[in-house]
Design an enzyme around this catalytic site. Structure first.
Site, PDB file in Angstrom:
ATOM      1  N   GLU A 174      -6.616   4.461   7.977  1.00 28.47           N
ATOM      2  CA  GLU A 174      -6.429   5.881   7.641  1.00 28.47           C
ATOM      3  C   GLU A 174      -7.677   6.444   6.962  1.00 28.47           C
ATOM      4  O   GLU A 174      -8.005   7.624   7.132  1.00 28.47           O
ATOM      5  CB  GLU A 174      -5.168   6.051   6.780  1.00 28.47           C
ATOM      6  N   GLY A 213       2.843   2.151  10.675  1.00 21.09           N
ATOM      7  CA  GLY A 213       3.802   3.240  10.503  1.00 21.09           C
ATOM      8  C   GLY A 213       4.558   3.615  11.758  1.00 21.09           C
ATOM      9  O   GLY A 213       5.211   4.664  11.809  1.00 21.09           O
ATOM     10  N   GLY A 219       5.005   1.333   4.427  1.00 18.72           N
ATOM     11  CA  GLY A 219       6.297   1.963   4.157  1.00 18.72           C
ATOM     12  C   GLY A 219       7.291   1.085   3.417  1.00 18.72           C
ATOM     13  O   GLY A 219       7.960   1.530   2.479  1.00 18.72           O
ATOM     14  N   HIS A 237      -9.324   0.853   5.164  1.00 18.83           N
ATOM     15  CA  HIS A 237      -8.028   1.061   5.834  1.00 18.83           C
ATOM     16  C   HIS A 237      -8.236   2.035   7.000  1.00 18.83           C
ATOM     17  O   HIS A 237      -9.041   2.960   6.909  1.00 18.83           O
ATOM     18  CB  HIS A 237      -7.013   1.619   4.840  1.00 18.83           C
ATOM     19  N   ASN A 283       0.876  -1.178   0.000  1.00 19.88           N
ATOM     20  CA  ASN A 283       0.000   0.000   0.000  1.00 19.88           C
ATOM     21  C   ASN A 283       0.908   1.221   0.000  1.00 19.88           C
ATOM     22  O   ASN A 283       1.514   1.538   1.016  1.00 19.88           O
ATOM     23  CB  ASN A 283      -0.882  -0.056   1.251  1.00 19.88           C
ATOM     24  N   TRP A 284       0.990   1.870  -1.157  1.00 15.56           N
ATOM     25  CA  TRP A 284       1.890   3.023  -1.252  1.00 15.56           C
ATOM     26  C   TRP A 284       1.319   4.267  -0.590  1.00 15.56           C
ATOM     27  O   TRP A 284       1.999   5.265  -0.448  1.00 15.56           O
ATOM     28  CB  TRP A 284       2.209   3.320  -2.726  1.00 15.56           C
ATOM     29  N   LYS A 285       0.035   4.225  -0.232  1.00 12.20           N
ATOM     30  CA  LYS A 285      -0.622   5.394   0.385  1.00 12.20           C
ATOM     31  C   LYS A 285      -0.426   6.625  -0.508  1.00 12.20           C
ATOM     32  O   LYS A 285      -0.380   6.474  -1.735  1.00 12.20           O
ATOM     33  CB  LYS A 285      -0.112   5.599   1.812  1.00 12.20           C
ATOM     34  N   GLU A 340      -4.929  -5.157  10.785  1.00 15.34           N
ATOM     35  CA  GLU A 340      -3.900  -4.134  10.983  1.00 15.34           C
ATOM     36  C   GLU A 340      -4.181  -3.385  12.278  1.00 15.34           C
ATOM     37  O   GLU A 340      -5.023  -2.479  12.300  1.00 15.34           O
ATOM     38  CB  GLU A 340      -3.913  -3.131   9.828  1.00 15.34           C
ATOM     39  N   SER A 347       3.787  -2.210  10.238  1.00 19.20           N
ATOM     40  CA  SER A 347       5.242  -2.239  10.465  1.00 19.20           C
ATOM     41  C   SER A 347       5.887  -3.566  10.078  1.00 19.20           C
ATOM     42  O   SER A 347       6.842  -4.001  10.728  1.00 19.20           O
ATOM     43  CB  SER A 347       5.569  -1.867  11.915  1.00 19.20           C
TER      44      SER A 347
HETATM   45  P1  PGA Z   1       3.144   0.212   7.531  1.00 21.71           P
HETATM   46  O1  PGA Z   1       1.630   0.406   6.994  1.00 21.71           O
HETATM   47  O2  PGA Z   1       3.656  -1.070   6.923  1.00 21.71           O
HETATM   48  O3  PGA Z   1       3.869   1.427   7.042  1.00 21.71           O
HETATM   49  O4  PGA Z   1       3.051   0.125   9.015  1.00 21.71           O
HETATM   50  C1  PGA Z   1       0.782  -0.699   6.892  1.00 21.71           C
HETATM   51  C2  PGA Z   1      -0.534  -0.263   6.311  1.00 21.71           C
HETATM   52  O5  PGA Z   1      -1.040   0.795   6.674  1.00 21.71           O
HETATM   53  O6  PGA Z   1      -1.111  -0.967   5.458  1.00 21.71           O
END
Ligand code: PGA
Length: 247
Positions: A95, A169, A228, A93, A6-8, A163, A206
């Site tokens: 976010e 993150g 990330g 997600h 997931n590049w966000k 998650e 993470s």
């Molecule tokens: P992260 O994000 O690997 O940067 O912790 C995971 C995600 O939000 O899918």
């Protein structure tokens, strides 16, 4: 085993070179029985999909609107993603749930929309740190699964991503025992909801090349959703190649 990136809100046309490196190395992952999915920002989906001509790497969206088309400024439908070559879409997600106030009911509509558009829905759930500290993690995830996964979904077109919000993150991850407990809990919930077809369960939060082997070896962990560490081909492939051998 499925490793989804997931590049966000990261990436620009120069990121296509990095994606090209992922494509070039996808056969190494496939040799271990690992499929790859990369979910770039929407503006790069069509270009990535045009390049992803090998079957072992797919492209996905990071969100979709419940409707197929219409007056929804700034939104993108599952049908539009599919028409641009996406095969997956992430919905719910944390976010999106936080930044855009998305509820389980809306996530459920988006999951249905994803399948209506011909996409595999990657539905995300996970507790906050306060919820875990209060001992509510299992109950919160149960409630999210019940609210976000309509019984009408086709389990063959569904992936569930666990998650924990506090692990995204942050560099923090749950203990291996906590991951195992949660994934067994999710497996039981999914089996009672969709008895006929097993649903893949990803762990996210993470995940890095250094901790992937340990996490991916946990029972009922069928892959990872990676933020990330999915931006660099070496890290993303490092995670994929840490998966236990599935042939
Ligand atoms: P992260 O994000 O690997 O940067 O912790 C995971 C995600 O939000 O899918």
């Amino acid at each position: 085993m499925l490793i989804a990136g997931n590049w966000k809100m990261n990436g620009d046309p120069s990121s296509l070179e990095e994606f090209g490196r992922m494509i070039a190395r996808a056969p190494e992952a496939a040799a271990k029985g690992v499929d790859l999915v990369v979910c770039p920002p929407a503006v790069l989906i069509a270009k990535c999909a045009d390049r992803a001509t090998v079957s072992m790497i797919a492209v996905g969206g990071q969100d979709c609107h419940p409707d197929p088309s219409g007056a929804h400024t700034g939104d993108i439908s599952a049908e539009m993603l599919a028409a641009c070559g996406a095969r997956y879409v992430i919905v719910g997600h944390s976010e999106r749930r936080t930044d855009h106030g998305e509820t389980d009911a809306l996530v459920a509509k988006k999951a249905e929309a994803a399948q209506r558009g011909g996409l595999v829905a990657i539905v995300c759930v996970g507790e906050t740190e306060a919820e875990r500290d209060a001992g509510d993690a299992l109950a919160v995830v149960k409630r999210q699964i019940e609210g976000s996964l309509p019984a009408t979904l086709d389990p063959a077109g569904l992936v569930l991503a666990y998650e924990p919000v506090w692990a995204i993150g942050t560099g923090k991850t749950p203990s291996i025992d906590d991951i195992a407990e949660m994934h067994a809990h999710i497996r039981a919930l999914l089996e009672s909801r969709f008895p006929a077809v097993p649903v893949l369960i990803l762990y996210g939060g993470s995940v890095k090349p250094g901790n992937a082997a340990e996490i991916l070896a946990v029972d009922n962990v069928d892959g990872a959703l990676v933020g990330g560490a999915s931006l660099k081909a070496d890290d993303f492939l490092g995670i994929a190649l840490a998966a236990p051998n599935h042939g």
